[in-house]
Design an enzyme around this catalytic site. Structure first.
Site, short mmCIF file in Angstrom:
data_model
loop_
_atom_site.label_atom_id
_atom_site.label_comp_id
_atom_site.label_asym_id
_atom_site.label_seq_id
_atom_site.Cartn_x
_atom_site.Cartn_y
_atom_site.Cartn_z
CG HIS A 100 -1.78 1.19 1.35
ND1 HIS A 100 -3.11 1.19 0.99
CD2 HIS A 100 -1.51 2.45 1.78
CE1 HIS A 100 -3.62 2.40 1.20
NE2 HIS A 100 -2.67 3.18 1.69
CD GLU A 101 1.75 3.53 3.67
OE1 GLU A 101 1.94 4.59 3.04
OE2 GLU A 101 0.76 3.35 4.39
CG HIS A 137 0.54 6.38 -0.71
ND1 HIS A 137 -0.49 7.01 -1.37
CD2 HIS A 137 -0.01 5.81 0.40
CE1 HIS A 137 -1.62 6.82 -0.70
NE2 HIS A 137 -1.36 6.10 0.36
CD GLU A 165 -5.00 6.59 1.08
OE1 GLU A 165 -4.45 5.48 0.92
OE2 GLU A 165 -4.50 7.52 1.73
CE1 TYR A 171 -6.85 5.57 3.76
CE2 TYR A 171 -8.08 7.18 5.03
CZ TYR A 171 -6.87 6.63 4.64
OH TYR A 171 -5.70 7.15 5.12
#
Length: 730
Positions: free
Chosen positions: A432-433, A436, A461, A580
């Site tokens: 997930h990170e 980003h 997101e 989200y």
């Protein structure tokens, strides 16, 4: 008025050369941080003074718009050097100095965002310049500055402007303090080994001991989540849950009340009925009514999903004792560090840098690889986040600045007998990170304001949520995991069970997210709503259980206050936590239409779909890029109809206390040695560099774990720099 410079209207025929220069450094002492803060303020103010003092007839693209854009680039990098250490430095003195620098710079940001003289010259430039004489992004930058100026009240009477300025300064400081309190929290609970029954031996062996030989359990994620999921002693779980929801209760309750009140005051001064409507004007949703309709429809649909009712909600009870432990081979070239590169939908940009941030001190640099910043420690940022520290955009000389991003995490610590071995949900957090990170690195913006994760908050997101899908596919899991001692692959039976577990408690998770989003909306649409009371009411109303259950599920622990621990409320997600769930629509659409149908590791996927995602989604700046891609908008019924499907059970969005309940036994083979290592090996930074760039989080499906983006629209002082907890992605 002078005509705009020729280059302002010329299209960029070729890509600007990209310089692999790292302008960051992390070797500053506390004293140097203070001194450089003063210097940065003085240097930046001089640019604003020059722009604001010009005669209107002298205003041009070069001496106004480009001057502001150029100073934004340098200011952003230098500011990150000064305020990032507060989140990661092992030195309390440096963290304190960095926090103080952030407060001073935040006040300065407010001052610059309220420069009416600068705003008047920007408006004058827009009125006089021919629209087709500016490049599209330059024109968009000009429009954005004017929009932000109006949102700061620069078109209002001077007395009103002063009130707004005062409120903005207070808000900045309060947000910093709210999250600093959570980061500095050192609460721990002592337990005997018997009281921690159900937790694996390696976890117990990693815990520090008190003087009377009890084991110390902190409220940091690597302790909190495994305990709630695996400990089969109900009283232990109850004590930890109660303590977790009492963190910083006294000080943060007061701060949150003041934040909500000040936000409402500012919004009314600007002509908005609520703070939510003020914030949402810049988002895809546009209004609080659209968000209310979205959440209401989703709540009705999610209530019919498996696990939404009639489930045993006691963490650790029966089949809720889940252990998806996967230990990986620990060594160069193996484990997650190499595996994630093999399973990504495309290669990293040719010139970029990212990594985990090394322990910061004099003479240290940000390096790739496993080191203390991946692990929890006192005073460190407590969640998982990607910080964009150096935006990928054009510099003053027209060259492209390398994008640099840093991932900060709190993964499982190593033990004397084993390396740091990740749970499957930690690997999901990592992906997930890293989504980003890729959003930062793939940016092809000309202006820093539009680089990386500077997109609508209810879309930001989507890229990171999309990347989570790769850890739920068999082939990527096999490539990333090995037994850390024998090197053997994870048995197929276990992989099948793990993948099936993805659907567990889908309804409960989504309902939990709705509770948090509705609390956020209530605080920012109602007058004098009490955070703890709203949370308790909505938990009972939507989930059917007390906010923090006591010894029985029909009673609530008195005195707990989860909203005081809800970092999103002071971290850039105010009135935007719904994002989200909203962005999951787009992440699912991107994954299933562009990647899943071709096979996530096929050559076709690593070709055109990956390239399109890079250019059409990750490379775009601030605009409704999802709308431009033809995805459903806020009025489209698909936005509600898509979300309740099991696909959407893995958003990172909240302190979710709902336990996942996969069809796996806690004592099953997942605790026997297969899994993922924290041997993360991102691309090394330039040899002479000192660091990385910033993103933000606070969302996880389990209690308190959250991820979010810390870089919001308007990263320069002219846009009103956001508090530190509002400038990352997670």
């Amino acid at each position: 008025m002078k005509p705009p410079a020729a280059c302002a209207g010329d299209a960029l025929d070729v890509a600007a050369p990209c310089s692999a220069v790292n302008y960051l450094r992390w070797d500053l002492s506390a004293q140097q941080i203070g001194e450089l803060t003063t210097e940065l303020i003085e240097e930046t103010k001089r640019v604003y003074d020059r722009v604001g003092s010009q005669e209107l007839q002298d205003v041009s693209y070069e001496n106004t718009l480009k001057a502001l854009a150029d100073v934004e680039v340098s200011y952003t990098v230098q500011r990150n050097i000064l305020d990032f250490p507060q989140h990661v430095s092992p030195s309390k003195d440096i963290r304190t100095a960095s926090t103080e620098a952030d407060k001073k710079l935040s006040e300065f940001d407010v001052e610059m965002s309220m420069r009416r003289d600068v705003y008047q010259r920007i408006v004058w430039l827009q009125e006089k310049v021919q629209s087709d004489s500016l490049r599209p992004e330059a024109s968009r930058y000009l429009e954005r500055l004017i929009s932000l100026g109006r949102r700061n009240g620069l078109h209002l009477p001077e007395e009103t402007q002063e009130k707004i300025k005062s409120i903005k300064k207070k808000l900045s400081l309060l947000c910093i303090d709210f999250n600093k309190n959570l980061n500095e929290d050192t609460t721990f609970l002592p337990f005997t080994r018997e009281e921690l029954g159900g937790l694996p031996e390696d976890f117990l062996n990693s815990l520090e001991k008190t003087e009377d030989e009890k084991l110390k359990v902190t409220l940091k994620y690597p302790h909190y989540f495994p305990l709630l999921k695996k400990c089969h002693v109900p009283e232990t779980r109850r004590k930890v849950e109660e303590a977790f929801n009492c963190r910083c209760k006294r000080e943060n309750c007061a701060i949150l009340g003041e934040l909500v009140s000040l936000r409402a005051q500012k919004s009314r001064l600007l002509g908005f009925s609520t703070h939510a409507d003020y914030v949402l004007e810049m988002n895809m949703a546009k209004t609080s009514q659209v968000v209310a309709t979205f959440l209401g429809g989703h709540a009705r649909a999610a209530g019919h999903l498996p696990g939404a009712a009639g489930a045993d909600l006691r963490p650790g009870g029966g089949r809720h004792r889940v252990a998806r432990r996967c230990d990986a081979l620990h060594g160069p070239g193996h484990g997650l560090g190499q595996g994630h590169r093999q399973v990504l939908p495309g290669p990293l940009p040719s010139v970029c840098a990212w990594g985990n941030v090394s322990a910061m001190g004099r003479g240290s640099s940000a390096e790739a690889g496993p080191h203390p910043a991946s692990l929890p420690r006192e005073g460190k940022y407590g969640h998982a986040a990607c910080f964009g520290l150096q935006p990928g955009c054009l510099r003053q000389d027209g060259s492209r600045q390398i994008a640099i991003a840093a991932m900060v995490a709190n993964f499982t610590k190593p033990t004397p007998d084993a390396p740091s071995l990740l749970q499957h949900d930690e690997v999901e957090t990592y992906f997930h990170e890293f989504g980003h990170v890729m959003h930062q690195l793939c940016s092809q913006a000309e202006f820093a304001m539009f680089s990386g994760t500077h997109v609508e908050r209810d879309f930001v997101e989507a890229p990171s949520q999309m990347l989570e899908n790769w850890v739920w596919e068999v082939e990527p899991l096999l490539r990333m995991s090995q037994h850390y001692r024998t090197g053997s692959a994870v048995p197929q039976e276990l992989l099948d069970k793990l993948i099936k577990s993805r659907q567990a408690n889908t309804g409960l998770f989504n309902l939990r997210q709705i509770v948090l989003a509705k609390v956020d909306q209530a605080l920012h649409t109602q007058t004098a709503a009490d955070p703890a009371e709203e949370y308790a009411r909505l938990s009972q109303e939507i989930l059917g259980v007390p906010a923090t259950p006591g010894r029985s599920l029909s009673t609530c622990v008195p005195g707990t206050n989860m909203p005081a621990t809800f970092g999103h409320l002071a971290g850039g997600y105010d009135a935007q936590y719904y994002g989200y769930l909203w962005s999951e629509v787009y992440s699912a659409d991107m994954f299933h239409t562009r990647f899943k149908q071709e096979g996530v590791l096929s050559g076709k996927v690593r070709g055109r779909p990956a390239a399109q995602t890079k250019t059409a989604v990750l490379g775009l700046g601030l605009d409704a890029c999802a709308t431009r891609l033809g995805l459903p908008g806020p009025e489209d019924p698909a936005l509600v109809l898509l979300l309740p499907c099991p696909l959407f059970s893995h958003s990172r969005g909240g302190h979710t206390h709902t336990p996942r309940s996969p069809p796996l036994d806690a004592a099953g083979p997942w605790s026997q040695g297969w899994g993922y290592s924290t041997l993360l090996q991102p691309r090394p930074l330039s040899a002479g560099g000192h660091g990385l760039q910033k993103l933000h989080p606070e969302a996880r499906r389990l209690p308190g774990r959250q991820r979010h983006v810390k870089a919001l629209p308007g990263s320069g002082p002219q846009a009103g720099r956001l508090p530190p907890e509002q400038r990352a992605a997670g």
